[in-house]
Design a protein around this motif. Structure first.
Motif, short mmCIF file in Angstrom:
data_model
loop_
_atom_site.label_atom_id
_atom_site.label_comp_id
_atom_site.label_asym_id
_atom_site.label_seq_id
_atom_site.Cartn_x
_atom_site.Cartn_y
_atom_site.Cartn_z
N LEU A 178 0.89 -1.29 -0.02
CA LEU A 178 -0.15 0.05 -0.09
C LEU A 178 0.81 1.27 -0.08
O LEU A 178 1.92 1.26 0.10
CB LEU A 178 -0.83 0.05 1.28
N ASN A 179 0.31 2.37 -0.03
CA ASN A 179 0.81 3.70 -0.06
C ASN A 179 1.09 4.23 1.26
O ASN A 179 2.15 4.36 1.81
CB ASN A 179 0.25 4.72 -1.13
N SER A 180 0.16 4.71 1.89
CA SER A 180 -0.05 5.49 3.00
C SER A 180 -1.61 5.55 3.45
O SER A 180 -1.95 6.59 3.32
CB SER A 180 0.78 6.75 3.19
N PRO A 181 -2.01 4.32 4.08
CA PRO A 181 -3.62 4.42 4.27
C PRO A 181 -3.64 5.68 5.14
O PRO A 181 -2.96 6.10 6.18
CB PRO A 181 -3.59 3.27 5.23
N ASN A 182 -5.09 6.51 4.76
CA ASN A 182 -4.93 7.86 5.32
C ASN A 182 -6.26 7.74 6.31
O ASN A 182 -6.13 8.22 7.40
CB ASN A 182 -5.47 8.83 4.20
N ASP A 183 -7.33 7.37 5.90
CA ASP A 183 -8.30 7.54 6.98
C ASP A 183 -9.35 6.24 6.61
O ASP A 183 -8.98 5.48 5.65
CB ASP A 183 -9.46 8.69 6.37
N VAL A 184 -10.10 6.07 7.71
CA VAL A 184 -10.52 4.52 7.87
C VAL A 184 -11.87 4.63 8.54
O VAL A 184 -12.15 5.50 9.51
CB VAL A 184 -9.62 3.63 8.63
N VAL A 185 -13.03 3.85 8.17
CA VAL A 185 -14.40 3.72 8.82
C VAL A 185 -14.58 2.47 8.96
O VAL A 185 -14.17 1.36 8.05
CB VAL A 185 -15.49 4.41 8.01
N ALA A 186 -15.27 1.94 9.94
CA ALA A 186 -15.89 0.73 10.10
C ALA A 186 -17.37 0.40 9.66
O ALA A 186 -18.01 1.43 9.77
CB ALA A 186 -15.90 0.31 11.54
N HIS A 187 -17.68 -0.65 9.30
CA HIS A 187 -18.81 -1.07 8.72
C HIS A 187 -19.55 -1.88 9.68
O HIS A 187 -18.91 -2.96 10.04
CB HIS A 187 -19.10 -1.60 7.27
N PRO A 188 -20.93 -1.95 9.99
CA PRO A 188 -21.65 -2.77 10.87
C PRO A 188 -21.50 -4.37 10.57
O PRO A 188 -21.58 -5.27 11.20
CB PRO A 188 -23.05 -2.55 10.76
N ASP A 189 -21.16 -4.59 8.95
CA ASP A 189 -21.04 -6.04 8.57
C ASP A 189 -19.74 -6.53 8.96
O ASP A 189 -19.28 -7.78 8.72
CB ASP A 189 -21.46 -6.07 7.05
N GLY A 190 -18.64 -5.77 9.75
CA GLY A 190 -17.48 -6.12 9.97
C GLY A 190 -16.49 -5.78 9.10
O GLY A 190 -15.18 -5.96 9.42
N SER A 191 -16.88 -5.23 7.89
CA SER A 191 -15.75 -4.72 6.98
C SER A 191 -15.04 -3.50 7.48
O SER A 191 -15.59 -2.84 8.24
CB SER A 191 -16.53 -4.47 5.43
N VAL A 192 -13.82 -3.19 6.92
CA VAL A 192 -12.99 -1.97 6.99
C VAL A 192 -13.05 -1.33 5.71
O VAL A 192 -12.42 -1.82 4.84
CB VAL A 192 -11.74 -2.21 7.71
N TRP A 193 -13.33 -0.30 5.75
CA TRP A 193 -13.00 0.86 4.47
C TRP A 193 -12.13 2.01 4.78
O TRP A 193 -12.05 2.52 5.89
CB TRP A 193 -14.29 1.64 3.98
N PHE A 194 -11.09 1.88 3.72
CA PHE A 194 -10.18 3.04 4.05
C PHE A 194 -9.24 3.62 2.70
O PHE A 194 -9.81 3.12 1.53
CB PHE A 194 -9.00 2.66 4.80
N THR A 195 -9.10 4.82 2.72
CA THR A 195 -8.34 5.48 1.53
C THR A 195 -7.05 5.45 1.73
O THR A 195 -6.29 5.28 2.81
CB THR A 195 -8.81 6.85 1.55
N ASP A 196 -6.03 5.07 0.37
CA ASP A 196 -5.05 4.98 0.32
C ASP A 196 -4.23 6.04 -0.67
O ASP A 196 -3.80 5.37 -1.84
CB ASP A 196 -4.50 3.58 -0.08
N PRO A 197 -3.95 7.22 -0.50
CA PRO A 197 -3.45 8.26 -1.21
C PRO A 197 -1.94 8.18 -0.93
O PRO A 197 -1.35 7.13 -0.35
CB PRO A 197 -3.92 9.53 -0.93
N SER A 198 -1.22 9.44 -1.18
CA SER A 198 0.40 9.22 -1.03
C SER A 198 0.80 10.16 -0.06
O SER A 198 2.02 10.40 -0.08
CB SER A 198 0.91 9.64 -2.53
#
Length: 402
Positions: A178-198
């Motif tokens: 990955l580059n440098s994961p920046n921000d992250v949110v959790a979903h009730p289904d157990g998944s994790v969503w995040f952005t990966d800019p530079s």
């Protein structure tokens, strides 16, 4: 009226424009030399009379003159007797505030000093939480109360388990680091969503690429200097930008590519998780990369976890000025509260209703990198802005778990 600005790079907007009040301070006679040592900041000039901050500041006026109502609906989200307070100013570049409901503290990152701090609810103290965070940026707590952090230096997303062990949520995609994961949110289904800019592929918030990488194309940067784990853990050359979803099984899927949304930054879900908001930021100074459009984009979340119906939520232009969006959260009514950077007097927090109309602003002396709703009832807004943490009691609640 400030003249319209050309699109701004992310860090040059946050630091160059930076909302620095020194050059705009009210003229006055020079203080005696003995007083100058204590005058580390001139009074801010966004209010009349000029506002002062910190524990020695005089009582604030009510309603607070820096909480600005643009649409009548914003008044319903405010507690009229509440005033803005700077509760801490000993950071360097604060990011990623997240509320721990179990621990009753606000977690935040200092991306420059590579530490994590916590603001303790009961006492108002700010203490070191983790003395080494590998230049963490975004943080959240999932629906089981576990801390999730984006580590710029090691270019990965991790989760702290309840027994104190660390689980790597994601560090590769299709065989590439990955580059440098920046921000992250959790979903009730157990998944994790995040952005990966530079934004972490540089000196300040992580480390540069090895020679030939996009952040070090000609090899002039001594990318191994100053830290023993450079290249041992984490990637050494960046790949294209992505916004990712990590399935509970551990599978990493790209929900947005660089072509679909370059320089993804802050992200959050609507209260019902049917929509995802993502910021497209400008290029970081010296990153040799590409520009985003500095806007907030909105997507429908499909049953198969893909994104559809992309549309502009707001272009972040205000009074002819291109502002820069960063971290954001939604409240239980679906209003989006977004950190905004730009000129002094305009920067702070922008609040949009679910239709994307700007209904209110919070004016601060620095651009806000990220924010969260905290407190036992989740009705206190905590804002990271430069080296400082601010708070404001509101008449709404945060929608997410952190």
């Amino acid at each position: 009226m400030t003249p319209p600005l050309t699109p701004l790079r992310r860090r040059s907007m946050l630091q160059g424009l930076g909302c620095l009040s020194a050059g705009l301070a009210v003229g006055a006679a020079a203080p005696p030399a003995a007083e100058m040592a204590e005058t580390v900041r001139p009074p801010d000039v966004t209010t009349t009379p000029p506002r002062q901050w910190g524990p020695s500041a005089p009582p604030s006026y009510t309603p607070d003159p820096d909480v600005l109502v643009i649409d009548r609906s914003f008044k319903d989200l405010l507690f009229g007797a509440a005033t803005l307070h700077r509760v801490w100013d000993q950071g360097t570049w604060l990011e990623g505030p997240a509320w721990s409901s179990e621990g009753r503290y606000v977690l935040m990152s200092d991306t420059v000093t590579s530490r994590q701090y916590r603001y303790i609810w009961e006492t108002g103290e700010v203490t070191v939480f983790r003395p080494e965070s590998y230049h963490s940026n975004g943080n959240t707590f999932d629906y089981q109360g576990r801390q999730i952090s984006c580590e710029h230096f090691l270019r990965r997303v991790i989760r702290w388990e309840h027994d104190g062990s660390v689980h790597v949520v994601a560090d590769h995609y299709e065989g590439r680091p990955l580059n440098s994961p920046n921000d992250v949110v959790a979903h009730p289904d157990g998944s994790v969503w995040f952005t990966d800019p530079s934004y972490g592929t540089g000196f300040t918030e992580g480390h540069a690429d090895e020679s030939g990488g996009e952040a070090n194309p000609d090899g002039r940067i001594r990318w191994r200097v100053g830290a023993e784990l450079v290249g041992v853990v984490g990637g050494t050359k960046r790949q294209a930008d992505h916004t990712f979803r990590v399935d509970p099984s551990g599978r990493v899927d790209a929900v947005l590519t660089q072509a679909q949304l370059p320089n993804p930054n802050g992200l959050c879900f609507s209260p019902d998780h049917k929509n995802l908001y993502v910021v497209s930021s400008g290029r970081q100074a010296g990153s040799n990369g590409h520009d985003g459009d500095l806007a907030i984009h909105m997507f429908d979340v499909q049953p198969d976890h893909t994104l559809a119906n992309p549309r502009l939520f707001t272009n972040m232009r205000y009074q002819g000025v291109q502002m820069g969006a960063d971290g954001m959260k939604v409240d239980v009514f679906g209003n989006l509260w977004c950190g905004a950077s730009g000129p002094l007097g305009l920067c702070g927090v922008f609040v949009f209703n679910p239709e994307g109309h700007l209904i209110g602003r919070i004016r601060l002396p620095h651009g806000v990198s990220n924010l969260t709703f905290g407190g036992p009832k989740r009705n206190w807004l905590f804002m990271c802005a430069g080296e400082s943490l601010y708070r404001l009691q509101v008449n709404t609640q945060g929608a997410g778990p952190a």
